[in-house]
Design a protein around this motif. Structure first.
Motif, PDB file in Angstrom:
ATOM      1  N   ALA A  48      59.882  38.961  61.383  1.00 57.38           N
ATOM      2  CA  ALA A  48      61.054  38.129  61.126  1.00 57.38           C
ATOM      3  C   ALA A  48      60.581  36.691  61.270  1.00 57.38           C
ATOM      4  O   ALA A  48      59.915  36.345  62.254  1.00 57.38           O
ATOM      5  CB  ALA A  48      62.169  38.438  62.114  1.00 57.38           C
ATOM      6  N   LEU A  49      60.890  35.863  60.270  1.00 61.16           N
ATOM      7  CA  LEU A  49      60.402  34.494  60.278  1.00 61.16           C
ATOM      8  C   LEU A  49      61.280  33.595  59.434  1.00 61.16           C
ATOM      9  O   LEU A  49      62.146  34.062  58.704  1.00 61.16           O
ATOM     10  CB  LEU A  49      58.948  34.444  59.795  1.00 61.16           C
ATOM     11  CG  LEU A  49      58.532  35.227  58.539  1.00 61.16           C
ATOM     12  CD1 LEU A  49      59.119  34.683  57.269  1.00 61.16           C
ATOM     13  CD2 LEU A  49      57.032  35.252  58.442  1.00 61.16           C
ATOM     14  N   GLN A  50      61.025  32.303  59.530  1.00 61.25           N
ATOM     15  CA  GLN A  50      61.700  31.315  58.691  1.00 61.25           C
ATOM     16  C   GLN A  50      60.930  31.210  57.376  1.00 61.25           C
ATOM     17  O   GLN A  50      59.694  31.140  57.385  1.00 61.25           O
ATOM     18  CB  GLN A  50      61.723  29.953  59.390  1.00 61.25           C
ATOM     19  CG  GLN A  50      62.613  29.902  60.607  1.00 61.25           C
ATOM     20  CD  GLN A  50      64.069  29.796  60.196  1.00 61.25           C
ATOM     21  OE1 GLN A  50      64.467  28.914  59.449  1.00 61.25           O
ATOM     22  NE2 GLN A  50      64.866  30.730  60.693  1.00 61.25           N
ATOM     23  N   GLN A  81      63.606  39.017  57.175  1.00 67.75           N
ATOM     24  CA  GLN A  81      62.755  40.107  57.659  1.00 67.75           C
ATOM     25  C   GLN A  81      61.831  40.488  56.507  1.00 67.75           C
ATOM     26  O   GLN A  81      62.296  40.839  55.425  1.00 67.75           O
ATOM     27  CB  GLN A  81      63.614  41.310  58.058  1.00 67.75           C
ATOM     28  CG  GLN A  81      62.841  42.529  58.473  1.00 67.75           C
ATOM     29  CD  GLN A  81      62.307  42.432  59.890  1.00 67.75           C
ATOM     30  OE1 GLN A  81      62.884  41.774  60.732  1.00 67.75           O
ATOM     31  NE2 GLN A  81      61.208  43.088  60.142  1.00 67.75           N
ATOM     32  N   LYS A 128      65.570  29.801  55.686  1.00 64.29           N
ATOM     33  CA  LYS A 128      66.401  30.726  56.459  1.00 64.29           C
ATOM     34  C   LYS A 128      65.531  31.807  57.073  1.00 64.29           C
ATOM     35  O   LYS A 128      64.363  31.967  56.712  1.00 64.29           O
ATOM     36  CB  LYS A 128      67.479  31.345  55.577  1.00 64.29           C
ATOM     37  CG  LYS A 128      66.949  32.293  54.509  1.00 64.29           C
ATOM     38  CD  LYS A 128      68.110  32.903  53.741  1.00 64.29           C
ATOM     39  CE  LYS A 128      67.653  33.951  52.764  1.00 64.29           C
ATOM     40  NZ  LYS A 128      68.776  34.609  52.104  1.00 64.29           N
ATOM     41  N   THR A 129      66.110  32.549  57.995  1.00 63.35           N
ATOM     42  CA  THR A 129      65.400  33.644  58.644  1.00 63.35           C
ATOM     43  C   THR A 129      65.480  34.883  57.763  1.00 63.35           C
ATOM     44  O   THR A 129      66.569  35.253  57.295  1.00 63.35           O
ATOM     45  CB  THR A 129      66.001  33.942  60.032  1.00 63.35           C
ATOM     46  OG1 THR A 129      65.897  32.766  60.832  1.00 63.35           O
ATOM     47  CG2 THR A 129      65.266  35.081  60.713  1.00 63.35           C
ATOM     48  N   GLY A 144      55.325  33.539  61.792  1.00 65.79           N
ATOM     49  CA  GLY A 144      56.128  34.452  62.582  1.00 65.79           C
ATOM     50  C   GLY A 144      55.253  35.552  63.141  1.00 65.79           C
ATOM     51  O   GLY A 144      54.183  35.835  62.596  1.00 65.79           O
TER      52      GLY A 144
END
Length: 151
Positions: A57-59, A29, A26-27, A69
């Motif tokens: 912010a990344l997966q 922060q 999931k994404t 990210g």
């Protein structure tokens, strides 16, 4: 052209996730805060260390990978100067992290780029337990090296 280079050979980074990172991807922060130590620069001899902050912010999924990210990085140096870096690629997992590229957009070393790496110091068993019980919300790493400026 950047105003020289700096190399740091020690430090730490504590990373926080806005929501728990669990097994499904999931994404999230991520915010990291830490210290840079054992720094040296021929062009800026008063630089010996500083504090580092990164936001991305990344997966992610547990226990990794996190990213890649794009990260915004800010360094407040011990001499009162600062460095801001945009669009640096952050990636990490239960073993290590890396920060590569991007552009120094303001402060000392403007126009330069960055490379950094470190190893995760939070025990894998502790990270795994957090993953299984609501999600991983924090972990710690060393900063083995940071190279910043004309690379």
């Amino acid at each position: 052209m950047a105003a020289g280079t700096v190399e740091c050979r020690d430090g730490s980074l504590d990373v926080q996730a806005d929501t728990g990172v669990a097994f499904p991807r999931k994404t999230v922060q991520l915010t990291g805060r830490g210290n840079l130590d054992s720094c040296s620069s021929a062009q800026h001899p008063k630089l010996s260390g500083g504090t580092i902050t990164l936001e991305t912010a990344l997966q992610a999924r547990c226990p990794g990978p996190f990213g890649p990210g794009y990260a915004k990085v800010t360094i407040a140096w011990n001499d009162g100067s600062t460095t801001s870096i945009d669009q640096s690629t952050f990636r990490g997992d239960s073993v290590s992290f890396a920060l590569e590229g991007g552009r120094v957009t303001s402060g000392v070393f403007t126009g330069g780029t960055v490379r950094a790496d470190g190893r995760t110091t939070t025990p894998l068993i502790e990270m795994g337990a957090a993953c299984a019980t609501g999600g991983l919300t924090a972990y710690s790493t060393t900063i083995n090296q940071v190279h910043l400026g004309d690379l």
